[in-house]
Design an enzyme around this catalytic site. Structure first.
Site, mmCIF file in Angstrom:
data_model
loop_
_atom_site.group_PDB
_atom_site.id
_atom_site.type_symbol
_atom_site.label_atom_id
_atom_site.label_comp_id
_atom_site.label_asym_id
_atom_site.label_seq_id
_atom_site.Cartn_x
_atom_site.Cartn_y
_atom_site.Cartn_z
ATOM 1 C CE LYS A 83 44.170 52.596 74.699
ATOM 2 N NZ LYS A 83 42.271 52.961 74.526
ATOM 3 C CD GLN B 82 41.466 53.748 70.443
ATOM 4 O OE1 GLN B 82 41.988 52.956 71.640
ATOM 5 N NE2 GLN B 82 41.379 55.052 71.814
ATOM 6 C CG ASP C 246 37.452 50.772 76.886
ATOM 7 O OD1 ASP C 246 38.758 51.050 77.503
ATOM 8 O OD2 ASP C 246 37.126 51.022 76.037
#
Ligand code: NAD
Length: 290
Positions: free
Chosen positions: A52, A96, A119
């Site tokens: 990422k 994460q 997200d």
């Protein structure tokens, strides 16, 4: 006819569009900034975060990784999120997953400022998606919708079967497919579904997100089906130096000849997920600094 739907190429075109938009944005403002929180030293998580970070830098998004030991308390982690929420220089926050067992993942997600939740996992963002006024759409389902738009002229009325009901893939994807702008007829299957094959056989679109290698075989789909394989599974493979290879949930070689379009693993949904995350981060910066 080759039915392979090349996620790498499609993701590249999405990233190029994002890079161009980031360039215009950054001409008169600081570049969009993403804060990534990585807890513990899970090798797959560390590798996803590296991917990422690299992808962000390639499109001109600035990213900072906040690494914390697996022993961090929930209280300390929530404090870190609150600090990032309050930091005006941070546009997007990504934690994460998975988190260590002693931490309540939902408490962490709910603490993220919804306007920085790139997200799209915050209940406010999932709720907005459900009622049809999305702000941030979770990256994997958003990427799947782009793949479907490339594969099919129109989803209206199509029978779509989603296999898997997770909060990060199956449920938001079902919501997107049934929205007024997609208009698919959606069936969600899961581990307790009776006769999965009867559902998949009747489908125009099958999206497999169960995390079970070889779950979808050729006898379970009809000719002309469009298949999106979300699964990422490690299977032992002594011929590979690392001792395993990655496969999806679909028996690709047997299903591809029957399919109108099908995504491979790797090189299908995975690259799209990262591309959509970058797009969400740009959108967060545009929205917050408008
Ligand atoms: P999850 O484990 O949270 O959910 C799996 C779902 O599959 C559950 O709802 C379960 O009911 C269903 N399921 C399990 N076995 C089944 C069976 N035999 N028949 C029907 N349904 C069954 O998983 P998740 O987080 O949604 O991820 C699913 C897969 O997608 C995993 O392999 C994961 O690694 C992968 N994934 C890939 C990406 C990507 O970017 N490519 C992103 C997220 C997840």
């Amino acid at each position: 006819m080759d039915s392979r739907l090349d996620g790498r190429a499609i993701a590249k075109s999405v990233r190029t569009a994002t890079r161009n938009a980031v360039e215009s944005f950054s001409a008169h403002a600081d570049p969009p900034a993403l804060a990534v929180v990585l807890v513990g030293d899970h090798p797959a998580s560390a590798s996803y975060v590296r991917g990422k970070k690299r992808a962000a830098s390639e499109v001109g998004i600035q990213s900072t990784v906040h690494r914390r030991d697996a022993s961090i308390s929930q209280h300390e982690l929530l404090d870190l999120i609150r600090t990032l929420n309050a930091d005006d220089a941070v546009d997007g926050i990504l934690v994460q997953l998975p988190l260590p067992d002693h931490i309540d993942q939902y408490a962490v997600i709910e603490t993220i400022d919804p306007t920085k939740d790139v997200d799209g996992f915050h209940p406010q963002n999932l709720g907005r998606l459900l009622i049809g006024t999305p702000q941030f759409v979770p990256a994997t389902p958003a990427g799947i919708m782009v793949l479907l738009e490339r594969a099919l002229d129109d989803l209206a009325g199509a029978r779509a079967v989603v296999v898997g009901r997770s909060n990060i893939v199956g449920k938001p994807l079902a919501a997107l497919l049934m929205q007024r702008d997609a208009n698919a007829t959606v069936t969600v299957c899961h581990s307790r579904t009776r006769d999965l094959a009867a559902h998949t056989k009747a489908a125009d679109i099958v999206i497999a997100a169960a995390g079970r290698p070889n779950l979808i075989t050729a006898d379970m789909v009809s000719d002309g089906v469009t298949v999106i394989d979300v699964g990422i599974n490690r299977v032992d493979d002594d011929s590979r130096e690392r001792g395993y290879r990655l496969v999806g949930d679909v028996d690709y070689d047997a299903v591809a000849p029957k399919a109108h379009a099908i995504t491979p693993v790797p090189g299908g949904v995975g690259p799209m997920t990262i591309a959509m995350l970058l797009r969400n981060t740009l959108q967060a910066a545009q929205h917050r600094r408008a």
